[in-house]
Design a protein around this motif. Structure first.
Motif, PDB file in Angstrom:
ATOM      1  N   CYS A   1       0.846  -1.188   0.000  1.00 51.37           N
ATOM      2  CA  CYS A   1       0.000   0.000   0.000  1.00 51.37           C
ATOM      3  C   CYS A   1       0.884   1.240   0.000  1.00 51.37           C
ATOM      4  CB  CYS A   1      -0.946   0.013   1.208  1.00 51.37           C
ATOM      5  SG  CYS A   1      -0.117   0.249   2.791  1.00 51.37           S
ATOM      6  N   SER A   2       0.296   2.372  -0.268  1.00 48.89           N
ATOM      7  CA  SER A   2       1.028   3.630  -0.257  1.00 48.89           C
ATOM      8  C   SER A   2       1.328   4.048   1.182  1.00 48.89           C
ATOM      9  CB  SER A   2       0.209   4.715  -0.942  1.00 48.89           C
ATOM     10  OG  SER A   2      -0.953   5.008  -0.167  1.00 48.89           O
TER      11      SER A   2
ATOM     12  N   LYS B   1       0.609   6.857   2.464  1.00 51.09           N
ATOM     13  CA  LYS B   1      -0.594   7.529   2.960  1.00 51.09           C
ATOM     14  C   LYS B   1      -1.593   6.520   3.512  1.00 51.09           C
ATOM     15  CE  LYS B   1      -4.430  10.476   1.444  1.00 51.09           C
ATOM     16  NZ  LYS B   1      -5.013  11.227   0.298  1.00 51.09           N
TER      17      LYS B   1
ATOM     18  N   ASN C   1       5.862  -1.048   3.456  1.00 46.83           N
ATOM     19  CA  ASN C   1       4.394  -1.140   3.525  1.00 46.83           C
ATOM     20  C   ASN C   1       3.829  -2.413   2.909  1.00 46.83           C
ATOM     21  OD1 ASN C   1       4.795   1.520   4.442  1.00 46.83           O
ATOM     22  ND2 ASN C   1       4.415   2.362   2.405  1.00 46.83           N
TER      23      ASN C   1
END
Length: 204
Positions: free
Chosen positions: A86-87, A89, A118
């Motif tokens: 995932c990013s 963010k 991540n």
């Protein structure tokens, strides 16, 4: 039974990509306090075999869910789980919300590496138990191991967490933000670092 007298910890030595004899000794001391073992592993291999051997020698019941993304290191009793990512963010968003949102991940197509960001195992379709009392956090590579604590938040009310390579990232700090913990064993050496934590309860 004193299982420690019957287990040769050096049997599980490896090429440096797994737990040390000291870590297995710490695991044994924790397991000796658990009548019925309900374990989960993030990263399988020698630790899986150790748990199976310990249960047989100590004559204790053992339920184990174990996951790895690498066939090379996966134990035959473990589940092969692909890596997802995932990013930054979305990583922060999930920890702010206090739960994993599988829709925020995407497939990871590139080869795993030791400092990947991540990443976690895709366990979105796996029926996890609700009462684990022993956890080994030894995978995947990178800071994404922290996702293990979000998965365990409502599935682990007490017991123990062993974290390998704990000083590579904020693994202990993140675990401490989710659980009430007592630190029982800490080894921080050049080629060996792990920590054993006792879960006192969850944080609201």
């Amino acid at each position: 039974m004193d299982a420690a007298k019957n287990i040769n910890f050096e049997k599980y030595s490896n090429d440096g990509w797994g737990l040390s004899a000291k870590a297995f000794s710490a695991m044994q001391q924790a397991l000796d306090t658990i009548p019925e073992i309900r374990a989960i592993e993030f990263g399988s291999g020698f630790s899986t075999q150790f748990l199976l051997d310990y249960a047989e020698i100590s004559n204790k019941s053992l339920e184990i869910d174990s996951f790895d993304n690498d066939e090379k290191y996966k134990h035959p009793e473990a589940t092969l789980a692909r890596l997802i990512t995932c990013s930054a963010k979305n990583y922060q968003a999930m920890f702010s919300q206090g739960e994993i949102n599988w829709s925020l991940f995407r497939k990871r197509w590139w080869k795993p590496k030791s400092r990947q960001k991540n990443c976690f195992y895709d366990l979105s379709n796996y029926a996890l138990k609700n009462d684990y009392n022993f956890a080994v956090v030894d995978g995947p590579h990178g800071n994404g191991r922290n996702f293990a604590y979000l998965l365990l938040k409502d599935r682990m009310k007490d017991g123990y967490i062993l974290i390998d390579d704990f000083n590579h990232y904020d693994f202990v700090e993140t675990a401490s933000s989710i659980f009430e913990l007592d630190e029982l064993v800490r080894v921080e050496e050049q080629r060996d670092n792990f920590v054993l934590l006792k879960v006192i309860g969850g944080k609201s």
